[in-house]
Scaffold this motif. Structure first.
Motif, PDB file in Angstrom:
ATOM      1  N   UNK A  87       0.800  -1.218   0.000  1.00  0.00           N
ATOM      2  CA  UNK A  87       0.000   0.000   0.000  1.00  0.00           C
ATOM      3  C   UNK A  87       0.838   1.275   0.000  1.00  0.00           C
ATOM      4  N   UNK A  88       2.067   1.152   0.494  1.00  0.00           N
ATOM      5  CA  UNK A  88       2.917   2.353   0.572  1.00  0.00           C
ATOM      6  C   UNK A  88       3.899   2.418  -0.589  1.00  0.00           C
ATOM      7  N   UNK A  89       3.600   1.623  -1.603  1.00  0.00           N
ATOM      8  CA  UNK A  89       4.435   1.533  -2.788  1.00  0.00           C
ATOM      9  C   UNK A  89       5.854   1.038  -2.484  1.00  0.00           C
ATOM     10  N   UNK A  90       5.926   0.193  -1.482  1.00  0.00           N
ATOM     11  CA  UNK A  90       7.195  -0.502  -1.271  1.00  0.00           C
ATOM     12  C   UNK A  90       7.169  -1.776  -2.091  1.00  0.00           C
ATOM     13  N   UNK A  91       8.350  -2.116  -2.631  1.00  0.00           N
ATOM     14  CA  UNK A  91       8.425  -3.351  -3.407  1.00  0.00           C
ATOM     15  C   UNK A  91       8.192  -4.530  -2.484  1.00  0.00           C
ATOM     16  N   UNK A  92       7.420  -5.472  -2.969  1.00  0.00           N
ATOM     17  CA  UNK A  92       7.009  -6.574  -2.111  1.00  0.00           C
ATOM     18  C   UNK A  92       7.551  -7.899  -2.623  1.00  0.00           C
ATOM     19  N   UNK A  93       8.611  -8.409  -1.988  1.00  0.00           N
ATOM     20  CA  UNK A  93       9.130  -9.696  -2.430  1.00  0.00           C
ATOM     21  C   UNK A  93       8.352 -10.834  -1.785  1.00  0.00           C
ATOM     22  N   UNK A  94       8.501 -12.027  -2.343  1.00  0.00           N
ATOM     23  CA  UNK A  94       7.948 -13.228  -1.719  1.00  0.00           C
ATOM     24  C   UNK A  94       6.465 -13.407  -1.917  1.00  0.00           C
ATOM     25  N   UNK A  95       5.883 -12.618  -2.778  1.00  0.00           N
ATOM     26  CA  UNK A  95       4.456 -12.798  -3.037  1.00  0.00           C
ATOM     27  C   UNK A  95       4.277 -14.015  -3.931  1.00  0.00           C
ATOM     28  N   UNK A  96       3.348 -14.887  -3.557  1.00  0.00           N
ATOM     29  CA  UNK A  96       3.102 -16.079  -4.356  1.00  0.00           C
ATOM     30  C   UNK A  96       2.190 -15.678  -5.510  1.00  0.00           C
ATOM     31  N   UNK A  97       2.664 -15.907  -6.703  1.00  0.00           N
ATOM     32  CA  UNK A  97       1.910 -15.502  -7.885  1.00  0.00           C
ATOM     33  C   UNK A  97       1.515 -16.767  -8.632  1.00  0.00           C
TER      34      UNK A  97
ATOM     35  N   UNK B 107       7.507 -13.487  -6.141  1.00  0.00           N
ATOM     36  CA  UNK B 107       8.142 -12.262  -6.621  1.00  0.00           C
ATOM     37  C   UNK B 107       9.563 -12.162  -6.094  1.00  0.00           C
ATOM     38  N   UNK B 108      10.397 -11.510  -6.809  1.00  0.00           N
ATOM     39  CA  UNK B 108      11.806 -11.412  -6.453  1.00  0.00           C
ATOM     40  C   UNK B 108      12.061 -10.369  -5.400  1.00  0.00           C
ATOM     41  N   UNK B 109      13.344 -10.180  -5.093  1.00  0.00           N
ATOM     42  CA  UNK B 109      13.708  -9.302  -3.978  1.00  0.00           C
ATOM     43  C   UNK B 109      13.196  -7.883  -4.169  1.00  0.00           C
ATOM     44  N   UNK B 110      13.121  -7.426  -5.426  1.00  0.00           N
ATOM     45  CA  UNK B 110      12.546  -6.098  -5.583  1.00  0.00           C
ATOM     46  C   UNK B 110      11.118  -6.132  -6.101  1.00  0.00           C
ATOM     47  N   UNK B 111      10.465  -7.275  -5.830  1.00  0.00           N
ATOM     48  CA  UNK B 111       9.037  -7.356  -6.107  1.00  0.00           C
ATOM     49  C   UNK B 111       8.687  -7.665  -7.551  1.00  0.00           C
ATOM     50  N   UNK B 112       9.697  -7.945  -8.362  1.00  0.00           N
ATOM     51  CA  UNK B 112       9.359  -8.164  -9.768  1.00  0.00           C
ATOM     52  C   UNK B 112       9.047  -9.622 -10.077  1.00  0.00           C
ATOM     53  N   UNK B 113       8.356  -9.846 -11.163  1.00  0.00           N
ATOM     54  CA  UNK B 113       7.964 -11.197 -11.540  1.00  0.00           C
ATOM     55  C   UNK B 113       7.716 -11.239 -13.043  1.00  0.00           C
ATOM     56  N   UNK B 114       7.757 -12.462 -13.545  1.00  0.00           N
ATOM     57  CA  UNK B 114       7.353 -12.706 -14.926  1.00  0.00           C
ATOM     58  C   UNK B 114       6.673 -14.062 -14.953  1.00  0.00           C
ATOM     59  N   UNK B 115       5.487 -14.124 -15.503  1.00  0.00           N
ATOM     60  CA  UNK B 115       4.741 -15.377 -15.489  1.00  0.00           C
ATOM     61  C   UNK B 115       4.100 -15.601 -16.843  1.00  0.00           C
ATOM     62  N   UNK B 116       4.023 -16.878 -17.240  1.00  0.00           N
ATOM     63  CA  UNK B 116       3.380 -17.223 -18.507  1.00  0.00           C
ATOM     64  C   UNK B 116       1.885 -17.072 -18.371  1.00  0.00           C
ATOM     65  N   UNK B 117       1.272 -16.511 -19.407  1.00  0.00           N
ATOM     66  CA  UNK B 117      -0.175 -16.338 -19.334  1.00  0.00           C
ATOM     67  C   UNK B 117      -0.796 -16.405 -20.708  1.00  0.00           C
TER      68      UNK B 117
END
Lengths: 533, 1165
Positions: free
Chosen positions: B131-141, B152-162
């Motif tokens: 909510x505070x626009x902090x990068x969120x790592x460890x989110x299960x996507x 998600x990676x340490x700086x909150x990034x991810x790439x997933x097939x869709x």
């Protein structure tokens, strides 16, 4: 962002450190409502008042046990423990279980805190005498008791004090009394808090010596030699010489409710009861006083009619004269309840109530109301007692104690009659009455000790423990045991049994004391050390 | 009400703060428009869309319209919806399946966003923020369609097939589940996840108010829904838990509806100290003082002034959570050593609309127990003889050893009046009245996105079955929360309670104990006679035959009076500052303040207070607590989640008060202190403080393995300065093996193993380290007096008590949760007990305080939740709980044979802690027995001879306790029954002792008829008693046992079975004489099975209520304690301990217990 974060962390962590770093709490654990250093003189005043003001101790010791045991009163269900020998260890325990943690604890503490203090020598001396007085009542009733280490739990850490033998306790009593009287000096500190003599040092010396005399006489059978030398020492140091020396507590007019100590604790045991539950005078006392034509009897034994005998506050109407006009003055027999001997109802005209049928129970004499008012004085040690003891000592051993035995005896009789005027509403006997009483009762050769100690027994009315002690020591008056179906005890009990709590919590020490009792059993029919056959 | 309090000038600064926050919250509430549409809640776990649609259609009476080829009806939906309107529900579903929708009237039209045929494979990438626009790592996507997951990676990034239109789910503990629909147009997305306070899983409130998934806990807890206890009500909320929770033993005492209850969780851990749990309301520990009870001494007397927990209004309770072992409560510190009862109150945030709720219960109370163990055949008299004189009749009013009752006989009474010698039926019962209780609560709640509040007002009125005894309690409760910006949340609560109790019953040895005073009243004397006769023309007390220690009950209820008032304010403010998504700081201040006032009036002529007395106790109880908690949580890797919390707190207790005794009533027309001429006031003040620091570390691995570790350090003001800090740890773990091993869930749907170990340190109470003096309250003729005030020998070397405990358990669910089993085994051991140990009085002190003694508890707890029948219209839930606890005293200080917990008034019975015996052993005199075990009788009286020493004759604690809750639901009807089982404790009943001595007990019947007949025959034979006996013709009662008939050559006694008969009235009269007598016959098995509650409810259908503009209407017939299924103690309720202290097992002169039947109405708008 990061700065923000660091600032918050610094603030919060430092706050926590401030919060938890303090394991010092200042005075949080100090009771803000109580003192850590009270004037010991107030403790003296407290134990002095408690001695006769504590309602529990005085009811149990005097009214339930000792006064009925020596057949002065009886008849009420509440004091059947004493007059029918119903063995109740709890009633015998109250003096111990209430006395040690209050009276002993405070006086031991007060003595300790005034010792070696040049500014409090008189206070110290008075406390030491008071300490002897308190312990004397205890040891006389129980026998061997914790003495040298008693009440010391906080001062020395001794939680399970040894039991000292009564012999050693008495030995120390004499040492203490002698030293304390010597320590008293009118030119030193004043003790205005003293409620016995308001700090009168000369009177305290006399009281110390008279107490010395009383305790010395206790040994008349078990150790006559010590008894004689201590009697001489006490007498030579100066005992009571008139009724103005009497040590008494003038109680306040307060009806105790077991939490107040200002009223007379003995009186309270009477006045808290409605008429139908008040003890009656024992016929042993009435008969004895009748046989000596005692002028006090008509004042001491009174008959009351109460409109509602179940209401404590119901008016009490003295009908003695109307009753004795029809039947002889009657109390209760030893070992009997008030209702045991049935008297036919008497019709008596009572002003304001008309012709009233007075039932059996109401016809039986009670102690005069004036004797048991809540503000009645409690006589700790009287001039009369001193004179009777001197008379006995002279008679017994031929000691030279100022005047002859007869004079001491007659002084005692006169003083005993006159001391009744200390009571509000008490009789003021005329010299003529007293002289007639003395004339009627000359010392009869061979019966002197019996006469002296029987008179002392009458003079000690309302001082149950002392009357009980003197009876045990001398065997006078001669009492017939009251044998009833309610008890298996067939001889008059001679001591108090140790409390169960002491047996459980201080068993090793107590067992040694019990082993030393004749028969090795802690029973109330056994004898204390000075009470020899 | 506030004015009154202001006058008392007590306001703490924290209260200003609370008030300010309250105002802020109230003013910032925007009263959102109330929606009249229904709200719906669903919980779908992998539910096919077809089923989801069906459920929504049924619930909302809507119809879905879609093209089955376009929408995949087998698409699995996992979604939890709580109180949302239909538009929101549909919106959420549509998002999950990637569809557009349109609502037209009652029809919901749905259409896939894009035709599946045209889907294209692509990489969706982006970043996840909080909510505070902090990068969120460890989110299960997770791509819901392909079921592929990554984090998600340490700086909150991810790439997933869709594929076009796939649902992509973002999940992380502590955040709301977020789902997006992938579309090639937006291959790069930024996701913002909202943090959440409400978990979607089964969440429970644990220590420090931390919400946890239940499956993560390594220790056993129990939770009770507030709705279960608000219908059939108890004046004291805690009694509602009886029989519901394994291992929580609640004992109602003899004090009646306004009295205190004793709550023990997993046995007693302290020998002479407090063993009751800590109560925590919304995360803040509250004071649970017992305001005063009869105590534990031999002459225990007085009234039970109730406990603090009774202030909680059941209508305000959302849940009650019981944290049973020290591991559960290690974070609350010393006070939690006996367990914690967490009460979570209702908040306004539950609803998005204005909610008004009304709850009303009216009930009547009648006597549950009667004198069922007495005889009603014989009446007043001694020796089976009729009284002949008034004097005789006065002496034996409380003796039932007369001849057989016969209404044709006229007999003289204590008042000289002749009356028929007839049984007065239900005599003592006639003294009591039918009681009544009315409870009404109204609650208002509201919330919007930023602010929520709830206000409730409750009024309880109780008229006890004891005439003249009444209680009134009003409770007002406000809770509110508000968000200020995105980072700061403030919550505040304020509870005010006013309670007024008139004429609490006097208990135990109190001269005013009515239950005691009626014992033995002759069967032919009507108690109603004393209604008039208790006072004379002057208005003075008239002794009715009971003496000064047994007052006439009518005097007690009509002339004497006691009144207790309590004013309590419980308030707190909590602020949260969400520094980042993973770092949060919380601060709290709370105060619990009670003004307690007790007055007792004894008019002039009352025995023991002859000149009138007014006692007045004024006590303030204040507990202030402040704490700070810093929380850090982080998903370290996709499988590992870590959280750490650091906190510190200060607890300050300050209870100043005065006790006044006013005697000699001089002005007689006004009952007020001013009317008394002798006044004394004694002040007291209890203070203590604890400073604490604690830490909690939690690790979760792949949502099936959890580990908690805590460490706490307390500093207590009550211990010696150089030894006043102590640190203690706990460790617990939970392993969900069904998840870990992917066990087939069709049979075993859930399985978990818990293990934990903990230590808790406990300090002592204040002022135990030094000796104090005080003035005697009065002066004597102007002379002050004083002495040592301390009554317990102080000890400057005390150190804290340590309680170590271990527990292991499992939780298993079978057949889709139709059967649930929770089992726990635990042990706990407390050593270095700080005990009050008896000291010989000759030391100057009757007690001393020392560190000594070890006490341990071992036990099992089993809870079984079953749903034997689940069908469309009928459901049966059966919940069973069982707990067995063995509470043993291992050792005490050297030379201390036992510790007395309480002393009975009679027969030398004590409740003790004795090494090698169960805690709370009943010590007393047994009969002497010969080598064969036969009772040896006194040769004369034939009564049993008393054993030389006291022995353990029973125990006051239960072997095992259990409960059975049956709930049946048929359509809108519900029936709930709670059965409470307690087994294996004993009760020394002095009521029964005196019933026997007085000849009232049925146990005194044997031999009476025979004796009367024997005497008649003797008289007609013209023989004396001696001749009759010599002829061997005496009949009567033949006591069982042996008598000594001689000695053998060795001097050992010879015993022969007794055959001699005697007059039973003489025998029982001798049975107990002062200081003698055996306790064994009066120690009863206190085991019982009670029906605690019956609730029969009906939910009025919405079709009806909606017409009346009522959202929800339920009515119920309710009963508490309707009947006792089984008990063994005659005449009294086995739950009649007169003290709620540690010395359980004593009963004396109890009043009848109460049962209630009533009606409950619950309305929601």
């Amino acid at each position: 962002m990061k700065r923000y974060l660091i600032r918050w962390m610094v603030i919060s962590i430092s706050m926590m450190l401030i919060l938890v770093s303090c394991n010092k709490f200042g005075d949080v654990n100090t009771d803000p409502t109580q003192s850590s250093n009270l004037d010991p003189a107030l403790q003296l005043a407290l134990v002095q008042l408690r001695f006769s003001g504590d309602p529990d101790i005085n009811e149990r010791v005097s009214v339930i046990e000792t006064m009925p045991l020596v057949q002065q009163i009886g008849g009420d269900y509440e004091n059947r423990y004493g007059f029918e020998y119903v063995e109740d260890r709890q009633y015998m325990s109250d003096l111990w279980e209430i006395g040690y943690p209050n009276d002993v604890l405070n006086i031991v503490d007060a003595v300790a805190r005034t010792s070696n203090n040049p500014a409090k020598t008189n206070l110290n001396a008075i406390c030491r005498i008071m300490k002897v007085y308190i312990f004397a009542r205890l040891t006389d009733l129980y026998g061997d008791i914790p003495y040298s280490q008693a009440g010391d739990g906080y001062l020395t850490g001794v939680v399970r004090p040894v039991f000292d033998t009564q012999q050693s306790i008495y030995k120390n009593f004499f040492t203490e009394l002698t030293a304390a009287v010597a320590e008293l000096d009118a030119s030193k500190d004043a003790v205005p808090q003293d409620i016995y003599y308001q700090g009168n040092i000369a009177e305290w010396k006399k009281f110390g010596n008279s107490l010395h005399l009383r305790l010395a006489m206790r040994l008349s059978k078990v150790d006559p030699a010590t008894a004689q030398s201590e009697v001489m020492a006490a007498y030579n140091a100066g005992v009571f010489t008139s009724n103005s020396d009497i040590c008494f507590t003038q109680h306040a007019n307060i009806q105790d409710n077991y939490s107040d100590i200002r009223g007379n604790g003995v009186s309270n045991a009477f006045t808290q009861q409605p008429d139908n539950a008040r003890p009656r005078v024992c016929n042993t006392l009435i008969n004895e006083m009748n046989s000596t034509l005692d002028p006090r009897l008509q004042y001491i034994a009174r008959v009351y009619w109460v409109p509602n005998p179940a209401d404590v506050l119901s008016p009490r109407i003295d009908i003695t004269d109307s009753v004795t006009a029809q039947i002889p003055l009657t109390g209760v027999d030893a070992g009997h309840y008030v209702y045991d001997v049935y008297l036919n109802p008497l019709n008596i005209n009572i002003p304001g109530y008309g012709l009233v049928s007075v039932p059996s129970d109401s016809q039986k004499a009670q102690l005069g109301d004036w004797m048991v008012t809540n503000d009645a004085p409690y006589l700790h040690l009287t001039y009369a007692e001193t004179e009777f003891l001197l008379a006995e000592a002279t008679m017994r051993w031929g000691l030279s104690l100022g005047v002859d035995a007869k004079t001491h005896y007659q002084n005692g009789m006169a003083a005993a009659c006159q001391q009744l005027s200390l009571f509000k509403g008490g009789p003021v006997l005329t010299d003529t009455q007293i002289q007639q009483f003395q004339i009627n009762n000359p010392l009869i050769p061979g019966k002197e000790l019996q006469q002296i100690d029987t008179q002392l027994w009458v003079a000690l009315l309302l001082n149950g423990p002392e009357a009980f002690a003197n009876w045990r020591r001398t065997g006078f008056p001669v009492l017939t045991p009251a044998i009833t179906a309610e008890s298996t005890t067939t001889t008059i009990p001679r001591r108090f049994e140790y409390p169960l709590t002491e047996a459980e919590q201080n068993s090793a020490n107590l067992n040694k004391a019990v082993a030393a009792i004749g028969g090795g059993i802690d029973t109330w029919t056994a004898r204390v050390w000075w009470d020899v056959q | 009400m506030q004015k009154k309090l202001l006058i008392k000038q007590f306001f703490y600064r924290s209260f200003f703060k609370i008030a300010t926050v309250l105002l802020l919250i109230i003013s910032s509430v925007s009263y959102g428009q109330a929606q009249t549409k229904g709200l719906y809640s669903f919980n779908w776990q992998n539910t096919p869309l077809s089923s989801v649609i069906k459920q929504v259609e049924n619930a909302a009476k809507v119809h879905f319209s879609y093209n089955p080829k376009d929408i995949d009806l087998n698409h699995k939906i996992t979604l939890m919806v709580s109180s949302k309107d239909i538009t929101q529900v549909v919106d959420l579903i549509a998002k999950q399946i990637g569809a557009n929708y349109k609502i037209v009237g009652e029809t919901i039209m749905m259409q896939a966003i894009k035709d599946k045929k045209g889907t294209q494979h692509f990489h969706l990438s982006g970043k996840v923020y909080d909510g505070e626009h902090n990068e969120l790592p460890g989110v299960i996507i997770t791509n819901v369609v392909t079921q592929k997951s990554l984090s998600s990676g340490t700086n909150g990034d991810f790439t997933i097939d869709a594929n076009e239109g796939d649902s992509i789910r973002f999940k992380m503990v502590g955040f709301e589940l977020t789902t997006i629909t992938a579309t090639e147009k937006e291959k790069n997305v930024n996701i913002t996840m909202k943090s959440t306070s409400t978990e979607l899983k089964a969440v429970v409130v644990t220590a420090l108010g931390i919400k946890r998934e239940e499956k993560a806990l390594g220790y056993s807890i129990a939770e009770i829904d507030g709705n279960d206890i608000k219908k059939a009500r108890e004046p004291n909320i805690i009694n509602s838990l009886e029989g519901r929770v394994a291992g929580v033993v609640i004992t109602e005492g003899a004090g009646g509806p306004a009295g205190a209850s004793r709550v023990i969780i997993r046995g007693n851990t302290s020998i002479t100290g407090n063993n009751q749990p800590l109560y925590v309301v919304d995360g803040v520990p509250i004071d649970n003082s017992n305001y005063g009870s009869v105590g534990s001494s031999q002459y225990a007397a007085g009234v039970d002034m109730g406990d603090a927990i009774s202030a909680i209004n059941p209508d305000d309770v959302a849940t009650i959570t019981v944290l049973k072992g020290p591991s559960a409560s290690a974070l609350y510190g010393s006070r939690a050593a006996n367990g914690v009862i967490l009460i979570t109150t209702k908040k306004g945030s539950d609803k998005k609309e204005l909610g008004i709720e009304l709850n009303s219960t009216s009930s009547i109370e009648t006597q549950l127990t009667h004198q069922d163990g007495n005889q009603y055949i014989y009446g007043q008299g001694n020796a089976e003889q009729l009284n002949t004189t008034q004097a005789q009749a006065e002496t034996n009013m409380f003796t039932n050893f007369g001849p057989r009752l016969d209404p044709n006989l006229q007999v003289i009474g204590f008042d000289g009046v002749y009356r028929p010698y007839a049984l007065v039926p239900n005599n003592i019962q006639g003294f009591f009245r039918t009681g009544s209780t009315f409870t009404n609560t109204v609650a208002f709640s509201n919330s919007n996105d930023n602010t929520a509040f709830r206000f409730s007002a409750s009024d309880l009125r109780n008229n006890d079955i004891l005439p003249g005894s009444n209680m009134r309690r009003s409770t007002f409760n406000f809770t509110g929360s508000s968000k200020f910006g995105s980072k700061i949340t403030m919550e505040a609560k304020l509870m005010y309670m006013n309670e007024d109790v008139i004429n609490r019953p006097s208990l135990a040895d109190d001269p005013g104990n009515i239950g005691n005073n009626f014992i033995g009243l002759a069967n032919n004397i009507n108690q109603a006679y004393f209604k008039q006769g208790y006072k004379d023309a002057q208005g003075d007390y008239v002794d009715w035959g009971g003496g000064q220690y047994h007052l006439d009950p009518y005097w007690v209820i009509n002339e004497m009076k006691n009144e207790t008032t309590k004013n309590r304010i419980l308030g707190g403010v909590q602020g949260n500052y969400a520094i980042t998504s993973w770092l949060n700081l919380q601060g709290r201040v709370s105060t619990d303040l009670t003004y307690f006032d007790y007055t007792k009036y004894s008019p002039i002529s009352t025995p023991n207070s002859l000149f009138g007395e007014l006692d007045d106790i004024n006590q303030k109880y204040s507990t202030t607590e402040a704490d700070l908690l810093l929380s850090i949580q982080k998903q370290v890797t996709p499988s590992l989640w870590l959280s750490a919390k650091f906190g510190s707190s200060i607890l300050r207790v300050d209870n100043p008060g005065t006790t006044g005794v006013n005697t000699i009533m001089t002005v007689t027309d006004v009952v007020n202190i001013n009317s008394f001429s002798d006044k004394t006031v004694v002040a007291n003040e209890y203070r203590e403080q604890t400073n604490s620091f604690y830490g909690l570390l939690t690790a979760a691995y792949k949502s099936y393995l959890y580990l908690d570790a805590t460490l706490r350090r307390d500093a207590s003001s009550t211990l010696p300065v150089n030894n006043n800090t102590y640190t203690y740890p706990s460790l617990s773990s939970s392993f969900v093996f069904t998840d870990a091993f992917k066990i087939d869930k069709s049979v075993l749907s859930f399985g978990k193993i818990r293990l934990s170990g903990a230590e808790v340190g406990t300090a002592t109470s204040a002022y135990q380290l030094q000796q104090y003096y005080s003035l005697y309250p009065q002066t004597f003729n102007g002379q002050p007096l004083g002495g040592i005030a301390t009554t317990v020998l102080p000890n400057p070397h005390l150190k804290p008590t340590r309680t170590t405990s271990y527990e292991g358990g499992t939780e298993l669910k079978f057949f889709n949760d139709r059967l649930g089993l929770d089992a726990t085994y635990y042990t706990s051991k407390s050593k270095d007990q700080i005990n009050l140990v008896a000291a010989p009085y000759s030391s100057g002190y009757g007690e001393q305080i020392i560190n000594a003694g070890v006490i341990d508890n071992k036990g099992v707890e089993i809870t079984l939740n079953t749903k034997p029948i689940v069908s469309k219209d009928f459901t049966w839930n059966l919940n069973v709980n069982f707990a067995k606890n063995t509470n043993t005293v291992e050792s005490l200080a050297a030379g201390v044979p036992y510790l007395t917990l309480s002393d009975a008034r009679w027969l030398g019975v004590s409740i003790v802690a004795k090494p090698g015996s169960p805690y709370g052993a009943i010590l007393g005199y047994d009969a002497q027995r010969d080598s064969k075990g036969d009772v040896i009788l006194d040769p004369t009286t034939l009564t049993p001879l008393q054993s030389a020493d006291r022995t353990v004759l029973g125990k006051g604690t239960w072997n095992w306790t259990g409960g059975l809750t049956n709930s049946f639901y048929y359509k809108n009807f519900g029936l709930t029954m709670v059965i409470d089982v307690k087994q294996g404790a004993s009760l020394f009943s002095m009521t029964n002792l005196f019933d026997v001595i007085d000849g009232s007990s049925a146990a005194t019947l044997p031999g009476r008829a025979e004796w009367i007949q024997s005497e008649e025959e003797r008289q007609s034979a013209g023989m004396t008693s001696a001749q009759w006996a010599a002829a061997g013709k005496v009949q009567g009662y033949v006591p069982q046992g042996v008598v000594q008939t001689g000695t053998n050559a060795n001097g050992t006694p010879i015993y022969t079975k007794n055959t001699k008969a005697l007059d039973p009235s003489v025998y029982w009269g001798n049975y107990y004489s002062s200081g003698n007598g055996i306790a064994t016959p009066f120690i009863y098995d206190a085991s019982y099975i009670k029906m605690r509650e019956i609730t029969c409810s009906y939910q009025v259908p919405t079709s009806l209520t909606s017409k009346w503009k009522i959202k929800d209407l339920a009515i119920a017939i309710v009963s508490r304690n309707p009947f006792i299924i089984h008990k063994n103690v005659p005449n009294v309720d086995p739950d009649s301990n007169y003290t709620n202290g540690n010395g359980q097992g004593l009963e004396y002169g109890s009043l009848p217990s109460r049962k209630s039947w009533g009606f409950n109405l619950n309305l929601k708008f």
